[in-house]
Scaffold this motif. Structure first.
Motif: not given
Length: 338
Positions: A11-15, A53-54, A326-336
């Motif tokens: 997941l991170i690699k693809n982002i 990423c930002d 939860k906050t990191v999960l939101k980040d991952l979903e946003y970046l995905q």
């Protein structure tokens, strides 16, 4: 929420690939971020991914850097990281320092035009695994006031030292010069939790346990003026010496988008047998054994050397899924999905 390491790795690699890092650089960053989670330092792990990423998105981190290595001597190299993400610059630097040390006994590598690279201990561990002793320095955005000053200027500038111990568990001292690292304060601010007493002042100079007020104010150094002096030392070694920003000019990666950070790093690697030959292992084992045999205060089962706890956490967590807030999960979903 818990995520399997293999899935998180992909997941991170693809982002990162989506943000134009090549496969090799994406993997280097992913490995460093997951390692931070595994050793129990989430403040330097996935909580920072969106920030990187930002900064790539705003062209403040170069995802396709042309990194230049200038060889000064067989032992010494100077790297211009071309505003690459810090993980990549540091990976090249520690590998260069290790190569130089293997050849000549000493490897000294300075880096300029880099960014935040995560945990210093991550790079120190790489050298120790090769049987080498190492010191790592990097500066950071203003957070700590010089002793006697009213304004923050030094970063939390970590000091890192590593050495082989004659066992599988390396000695890795990786500590910021502040009472608490800034990443923990940022995580607390995002998660809505408090920080401990005695680690920060608000902008009016009053003690605070509110992480948001602490980020606006000043962090307190370890050991008063001594901690401030150590921060200054690191600023000179990793900023003045390397050609990187210094004296408060390193930009905050979360809030200052006016330009690249131009952080400086310094990696000093050496063979531990330079002066005592093959007796080093015997001597370091004796050193550790002597200290561990000292009488212990009540409640202490074992005197641990720096790095033991992190090693144990890493070994234990290596077989487990990684817990994501939860906050990191939101980040991952946003970046995905961006």
């Amino acid at each position: 929420m818990k995520i399997k390491q293999k899935k998180l790795n992909l997941l991170i690699k693809n982002i990162l690939k989506k943000y134009n890092l090549n496969l090799e650089h994406s993997q280097i960053c992913t490995d460093a971020l997951i390692n931070a989670e595994l050793v129990g330092a989430p403040s330097h792990g996935l909580s920072r991914l969106k920030m990187y990423c930002d900064r790539i998105n705003k062209k403040l981190i170069n995802p396709k850097p042309k990194i230049k290595i200038r060889k000064i001597s067989q032992s010494i190299s100077h790297i211009d990281a071309n505003n690459s993400i810090g993980f990549v610059a540091a990976d090249i630097a520690i590998k260069t320092a290790i190569t130089n040390a293997k050849k000549t006994g000493i490897g000294l590598v300075a880096v300029k035009n880099s960014g935040h690279y995560g945990l210093s201990g991550y790079y120190a561990t790489q050298a120790v695994k090769k049987g080498l002793m190492v010191m790592v320095f990097t500066n950071a955005p203003p957070a700590v006031a010089p002793h006697g000053a009213l304004k923050s200027l030094f970063g939390t500038n970590p000091i890192c030292f590593g050495t082989p111990t004659g066992s599988k568990v390396p000695f890795i001292l990786d500590t910021s010069i502040s009472m608490i690292n800034r990443g923990k304060i940022r995580v607390a601010a995002r998660e809505g939790t408090r920080i401990p007493d005695g680690v920060a002042l608000d902008k009016f100079g009053k003690p605070t346990t509110d992480p948001k007020k602490a980020l606006e104010g000043v962090q307190l150094p370890i050991a008063g003026f001594r901690g401030s002096g150590l921060a200054w030392m690191v600023d000179i070694l990793s900023g003045v010496l390397t050609g990187g920003n210094h004296a408060g000019r390193v930009k905050d990666p979360f809030t200052d988008f006016s330009g690249p950070q131009n952080i400086g790093h310094l990696f000093f690697v050496l063979k531990p047998n330079l002066f005592v030959g093959n007796s080093f292992n015997k001597r370091i084992k004796d050193n550790i054994k002597t200290i561990k045999k000292l009488p212990k205060i009540k409640g202490v089962k074992e005197i641990l050397y720096p790095g033991q706890s992190k090693f144990n956490r890493f070994k234990s967590n290596l077989k487990k899924d990684i817990n994501i807030s939860k906050t990191v999960l939101k980040d991952l979903e946003y970046l995905q999905n961006i």
